[in-house]
Design a protein around this motif. Structure first.
Motif, PDB file in Angstrom:
ATOM      1  N   CYS A   1     -13.341   2.788   4.022  1.00  0.00           N
ATOM      2  CA  CYS A   1     -13.058   2.269   2.680  1.00  0.00           C
ATOM      3  C   CYS A   1     -14.353   2.032   1.909  1.00  0.00           C
ATOM      4  O   CYS A   1     -14.483   2.413   0.718  1.00  0.00           O
ATOM      5  CB  CYS A   1     -12.270   0.972   2.770  1.00  0.00           C
ATOM      6  SG  CYS A   1     -10.585   1.182   3.334  1.00  0.00           S
TER       7      CYS A   1
ATOM      8  N   ILE B   1      -8.257   5.678   0.801  1.00  0.00           N
ATOM      9  CA  ILE B   1      -8.577   4.246   0.745  1.00  0.00           C
ATOM     10  C   ILE B   1      -7.353   3.409   1.094  1.00  0.00           C
ATOM     11  O   ILE B   1      -7.419   2.477   1.906  1.00  0.00           O
ATOM     12  CB  ILE B   1      -9.107   3.876  -0.658  1.00  0.00           C
ATOM     13  CG1 ILE B   1     -10.428   4.582  -0.927  1.00  0.00           C
ATOM     14  CG2 ILE B   1      -9.274   2.356  -0.776  1.00  0.00           C
ATOM     15  CD1 ILE B   1     -10.940   4.397  -2.345  1.00  0.00           C
TER      16      ILE B   1
ATOM     17  N   SER C   1      -6.435  -1.014   8.529  1.00  0.00           N
ATOM     18  CA  SER C   1      -7.302  -2.175   8.804  1.00  0.00           C
ATOM     19  C   SER C   1      -6.474  -3.429   9.046  1.00  0.00           C
ATOM     20  O   SER C   1      -6.845  -4.304   9.828  1.00  0.00           O
ATOM     21  CB  SER C   1      -8.259  -2.414   7.637  1.00  0.00           C
ATOM     22  OG  SER C   1      -9.157  -1.343   7.500  1.00  0.00           O
TER      23      SER C   1
ATOM     24  N   CYS D   1     -15.900   5.152   0.755  1.00  0.00           N
ATOM     25  CA  CYS D   1     -15.198   5.668  -0.427  1.00  0.00           C
ATOM     26  C   CYS D   1     -15.639   4.929  -1.686  1.00  0.00           C
ATOM     27  O   CYS D   1     -15.827   5.550  -2.757  1.00  0.00           O
ATOM     28  CB  CYS D   1     -13.692   5.537  -0.250  1.00  0.00           C
ATOM     29  SG  CYS D   1     -13.008   6.637   1.018  1.00  0.00           S
TER      30      CYS D   1
ATOM     31  N   THR E   1       0.844  -1.216   0.000  1.00  0.00           N
ATOM     32  CA  THR E   1       0.000   0.000   0.000  1.00  0.00           C
ATOM     33  C   THR E   1       0.871   1.256   0.000  1.00  0.00           C
ATOM     34  O   THR E   1       0.528   2.270  -0.657  1.00  0.00           O
ATOM     35  CB  THR E   1      -0.934   0.025   1.213  1.00  0.00           C
ATOM     36  OG1 THR E   1      -0.161  -0.121   2.422  1.00  0.00           O
ATOM     37  CG2 THR E   1      -1.943  -1.116   1.144  1.00  0.00           C
TER      38      THR E   1
ATOM     39  N   SER F   1     -12.637  -0.145   7.712  1.00  0.00           N
ATOM     40  CA  SER F   1     -13.374  -0.779   6.609  1.00  0.00           C
ATOM     41  C   SER F   1     -14.591   0.050   6.239  1.00  0.00           C
ATOM     42  O   SER F   1     -14.964   0.137   5.059  1.00  0.00           O
ATOM     43  CB  SER F   1     -13.819  -2.193   7.019  1.00  0.00           C
ATOM     44  OG  SER F   1     -12.708  -3.029   7.205  1.00  0.00           O
TER      45      SER F   1
ATOM     46  N   PHE G   1      -9.082  -5.977  -2.398  1.00  0.00           N
ATOM     47  CA  PHE G   1      -9.244  -4.574  -2.807  1.00  0.00           C
ATOM     48  C   PHE G   1      -7.972  -4.045  -3.458  1.00  0.00           C
ATOM     49  O   PHE G   1      -8.032  -3.342  -4.474  1.00  0.00           O
ATOM     50  CB  PHE G   1      -9.590  -3.706  -1.582  1.00  0.00           C
ATOM     51  CG  PHE G   1     -11.022  -3.840  -1.146  1.00  0.00           C
ATOM     52  CD1 PHE G   1     -12.050  -3.330  -1.925  1.00  0.00           C
ATOM     53  CD2 PHE G   1     -11.355  -4.469   0.047  1.00  0.00           C
ATOM     54  CE1 PHE G   1     -13.375  -3.451  -1.530  1.00  0.00           C
ATOM     55  CE2 PHE G   1     -12.660  -4.591   0.451  1.00  0.00           C
ATOM     56  CZ  PHE G   1     -13.687  -4.087  -0.338  1.00  0.00           C
TER      57      PHE G   1
ATOM     58  N   CYS H   1      -6.578   3.630   4.829  1.00  0.00           N
ATOM     59  CA  CYS H   1      -7.526   2.859   5.653  1.00  0.00           C
ATOM     60  C   CYS H   1      -7.313   1.364   5.481  1.00  0.00           C
ATOM     61  O   CYS H   1      -7.474   0.593   6.447  1.00  0.00           O
ATOM     62  CB  CYS H   1      -8.953   3.252   5.272  1.00  0.00           C
ATOM     63  SG  CYS H   1      -9.407   4.907   5.841  1.00  0.00           S
ATOM     64  N   LEU H   2      -6.963   0.925   4.277  1.00  0.00           N
ATOM     65  CA  LEU H   2      -6.667  -0.506   4.083  1.00  0.00           C
ATOM     66  C   LEU H   2      -5.452  -0.919   4.918  1.00  0.00           C
ATOM     67  O   LEU H   2      -5.448  -1.986   5.547  1.00  0.00           O
ATOM     68  CB  LEU H   2      -6.401  -0.778   2.594  1.00  0.00           C
ATOM     69  CG  LEU H   2      -7.615  -0.715   1.663  1.00  0.00           C
ATOM     70  CD1 LEU H   2      -7.188  -0.931   0.206  1.00  0.00           C
ATOM     71  CD2 LEU H   2      -8.649  -1.763   2.050  1.00  0.00           C
TER      72      LEU H   2
END
Length: 770
Positions: A576, A539, A546, A579, A512, A573, A733, A542-543
């Motif tokens: 995300c 996004i 998470s 979004c 990421t 989540s 994702f 946040c991933l």
């Protein structure tokens, strides 16, 4: 000196063993009178009364203590002038109880050689009473040692129905109260006892051990009845009053009744006594008279030879001998005989003798004669005897008072009636290990056995009747005597599965970060803008956040780890998904809604609708999580039901309490799925909708699989499965939404131009217009 032998009872006019004790009294006094060391210039006189009946002895006693025709407490004159200094006797407890109060009221010393009832130890009632025979409690203690030595737990107690026997019975009942021994049957014996019914009752109860606490004349009647009624294969425990009986061990049929084990005073030969008896019998035969001149009673004993007297039951001989000597030693001190001559003008002798008797401490036949604070002897021992095949009472053991090695029995000397093995006397067979006793009837010795269930154990030493439940941290199989510590089941950080998941999370965060850097470098390119522009970084962030939840999925659960393994995942989540809802809506809005509803697009752009939706979703989820965690915080819990030998540590969350948060997530998934499905036919380079749809499908499938596994297999590997589910969702994702765009940026830069995107839009417009 007043001497109380017990030559006869109403049912038996003459008792040879008592006659032997009577002669021993005479011998002891004559031996003292002939001594130059003990009372050197004093001659002891005595008067002997035959205590033949508990009720018919009073005339002689009243005549002795009366003042003319009156019986009243002695005054000072009588105390000072009385020639009687001590009473020695009597033999039985009941007889002693009947006359002792008459002497106690004047504190007149009384030394008994046979009254063993425990009541005489009460000095409030019998202040001037002492005895040279051990009290019943000592005999009962030896009986208890014998029962425990041979593991006899189901016994009967037969006793003479008088003060002596009833006291022994009561002491025995109190003594066995907290032991494994049970009293199956007890019976008081007298002249009218129906022995047939007694033995019938004992046989029906399957009692194999009979304790007989009675004098010799009662024991004779009992044993003769046992032979008569063919009572066989019993163990008889004889009390000290009849265990050395001279005739019973040689009686016809005595071997059939079983084995006789007894308690007796050790046989102690008294030097000079046999010569005394031989001389006495020779003298009486020459005079051809009776013994009236010796005992002041008509007693025709001419048919008994010297050998008969010498070989009679020697029970209580040393107590008789030491009783007389105790009085003599006390008198020796009172008359100040230490100088070689006694001062005979001292008055008030009885009371002074009583004081000296309490201080008694002298050696007689290698025995140190003393009395304790209750007037009971603090010396002596008991022999354990066995009636052997020769008709003799053979010593097979010893019980010593005030000794470190108190009780010893030589088992090899005892010839049992049952094939040489020790007979059993139990109501119920002892339960096997792991079985609890279930009482049956009134006696604790009678029970059935019940196997303890799994999860319970029994400690037969502390409580043989109850199967105790193991602690939650312990387990046991059925029929266990202890619990075992359960194996704790959770996945530690060092486990291979945990390492794989955490390594996967670190790789995910690295990817990421790499994607974020790539997007930042190519921020103004069409591919980044079509992916969401600045929303992409939200996004990706946040991933990554998470994925932190998987690090708290391992190790022993704590309240903090239980909260942190769900809180980052649920909250980030939600961001995300919000979004993705916004991105899928924007795509549909641009290509599907803008032409038909231009005002919606205008309002959306004017008020920055995408950020407004994301903020509302984030704030709503934050409020829901705060409320949920306040009401019910996820906390560690132990599953002790699933596996008997394992404790599964897990985090417990009440689904009802976090239902609001889950509903919000589900709602966002549904909205995102609907919008993305509507835009599935949009231009290729703008077709994030297909990627979002596929990601959401994977998300739904992954968590359905996890939920199924969680229900079917709630073991320690569920933590690994949870981590894999989280990573699989996040990787889906990243892989299906971001990596394709990265591939275009890196390997197909010609498609990441404004002209290329315009051509795709133009082609899509032409198709739609057709």
């Amino acid at each position: 000196m007043l001497l109380y032998p017990h030559l006869s009872v109403p049912s038996q006019p003459f008792i040879l063993s008592s006659y032997r004790r009577f002669q021993l009294m005479r011998f002891a006094i004559e031996e003292i009178n002939n001594s130059t060391k003990l009372l050197p210039n004093v001659t002891l006189g005595y008067k002997i009364l035959d205590f033949c009946s508990d009720a018919q002895n009073f005339p002689g006693v009243f005549n002795l203590i009366s003042d003319g025709s009156l019986i009243q407490p002695w005054n000072d004159s009588q105390r000072l002038t009385s020639k009687m200094v001590t009473v020695v006797g009597s033999y039985t407890s009941t007889g002693t109880l009947s006359v002792a109060p008459l002497f106690m009221m004047d504190f007149f010393p009384m030394v008994s050689y046979g009254a063993a009832s425990s009541v005489f130890s009460r000095k409030n009632n019998f202040p001037s009473f002492l005895r040279t025979v051990h009290p019943n409690k000592d005999v009962i203690e030896v009986v208890l040692r014998i029962l425990r030595e041979f593991n006899w737990r189901w016994v009967s107690f037969l006793h003479i129905d008088d003060d002596y026997g009833r006291d022994g019975r009561d002491l025995f009942i109190r003594t066995i109260e907290n032991t494994e021994i049970c009293l199956a049957y007890t019976k008081g014996l007298d002249q009218d006892t129906g022995y047939y019914e007694v033995f019938q009752q004992i046989t029906s109860l399957k009692v194999n051990v009979l304790i007989v606490f009675a004098p010799e004349w009662t024991a004779e009647a009992l044993v003769e009845a046992a032979i008569k009624y063919n009572v066989t294969n019993k163990v008889w425990i004889a009390g000290d009053a009849w265990s050395l009986h001279e005739k019973l061990p040689k009686k016809d049929g005595i071997r059939k009744i079983g084995t006789v084990v007894g308690i007796a005073e050790p046989k102690m030969p008294i030097p000079g006594f046999n010569d005394f008896i031989n001389a006495f019998r020779a003298q009486t035969q020459q005079e051809n008279g009776t013994e009236e001149k010796f005992c002041n009673q008509a007693c025709n004993c001419s048919n008994h030879t010297a050998a008969d007297i010498i070989n009679a039951d020697p029970s209580f001989n040393f107590p008789v001998y030491s009783a007389v000597y105790s009085v003599a030693h006390a008198l020796h001190t009172v008359l100040q005989c230490e100088t070689g001559r006694c001062y005979r003008r001292i008055t008030g002798v009885p009371h002074m003798i009583l004081q000296e008797l309490w201080k008694t401490n002298f050696t007689l036949l290698n025995q140190s004669v003393q009395f304790d604070e209750n007037g009971d002897p603090s010396f002596g021992s008991y022999a354990i005897v066995f009636w052997n095949q020769s008709g003799e009472a053979e010593e097979v053991g010893l019980y010593r008072y005030h000794s470190s090695l108190q009780f010893v029995v030589n088992r090899t000397k005892i010839q049992w009636h049952e094939n040489g093995s020790v007979p059993q006397s139990i109501c119920s067979e002892e339960c096997d290990a792991g079985f609890a006793k279930k009482p049956e009837g009134l006696h604790k010795c009678c029970f059935s056995c019940t196997k303890c269930k799994s999860g319970t154990y029994i400690n037969s030493t502390a409580d043989p009747y109850t199967c105790h439940k193991c602690d939650d941290t312990e387990w046991s199989e059925a029929g266990s005597t202890s619990c075992y510590r359960r194996q704790e089941s959770y996945m530690p950080f060092s486990h291979g599965g945990a390492v794989v998941v955490m390594l996967g999370a670190l790789i995910f965060m690295g990817l990421t970060a790499a994607v974020s850097v790539l997007f930042f470098i190519n921020y103004k390119t069409p591919i980044v803008k079509s992916a969401g522009g600045p929303m992409c970084f939200l996004i990706l962030g946040c991933l990554a956040l998470s994925s932190l939840s998987v690090f708290f999925a391992f190790g022993k659960p704590t309240t903090a780890s239980c909260v942190l393994r769900v809180l980052p995942l649920i909250f980030f989540s939600t961001v995300c998904l919000a979004c993705f809802v916004v991105r899928s809506f924007q795509i549909v809005c641009i290509f599907k809604i803008a032409a038909r509803f231009p005002k919606i697009l205008s309002w959306w752009l004017k008020y920055k609708g995408q950020w407004l939706v994301i903020c509302v979703a984030c704030i709503s989820q934050a409020v829901l999580l705060i409320v949920d965690l306040s009401v019910s915080t996820p906390h560690p819990k132990n599953d002790t039901q699933g596996h008997p030998d394992i404790i599964i540590h897990y985090c417990y969350s009440n689904l009802k309490e976090i239902l609001g948060s889950l509903v919000l997530i589900v709602l966002l998934i549904i909205l995102s799925f609907c919008f993305s499905y509507i835009g599935k036919d949009l231009p290729k380079n703008y077709n994030e909708a297909k990627s979002i749809t596929f990601c959401l499908l994977l998300l739904i499938i992954i968590w359905i699989i996890y939920a199924t596994v969680y229900v079917l297999y709630p073991g320690k590997y569920i933590h690994f499965i949870y981590g894999m589910a989280v990573l699989s969702s996040l990787y889906s994702f990243l892989s299906w939404y971001f990596l394709p765009k990265c591939f275009i940026i890196i390997f197909q830069p010609e498609k990441n131009t404004q002209q290329y995107f315009q051509s795709l839009i133009q082609s899509y417009t032409n198709i739609v217009n057709q």
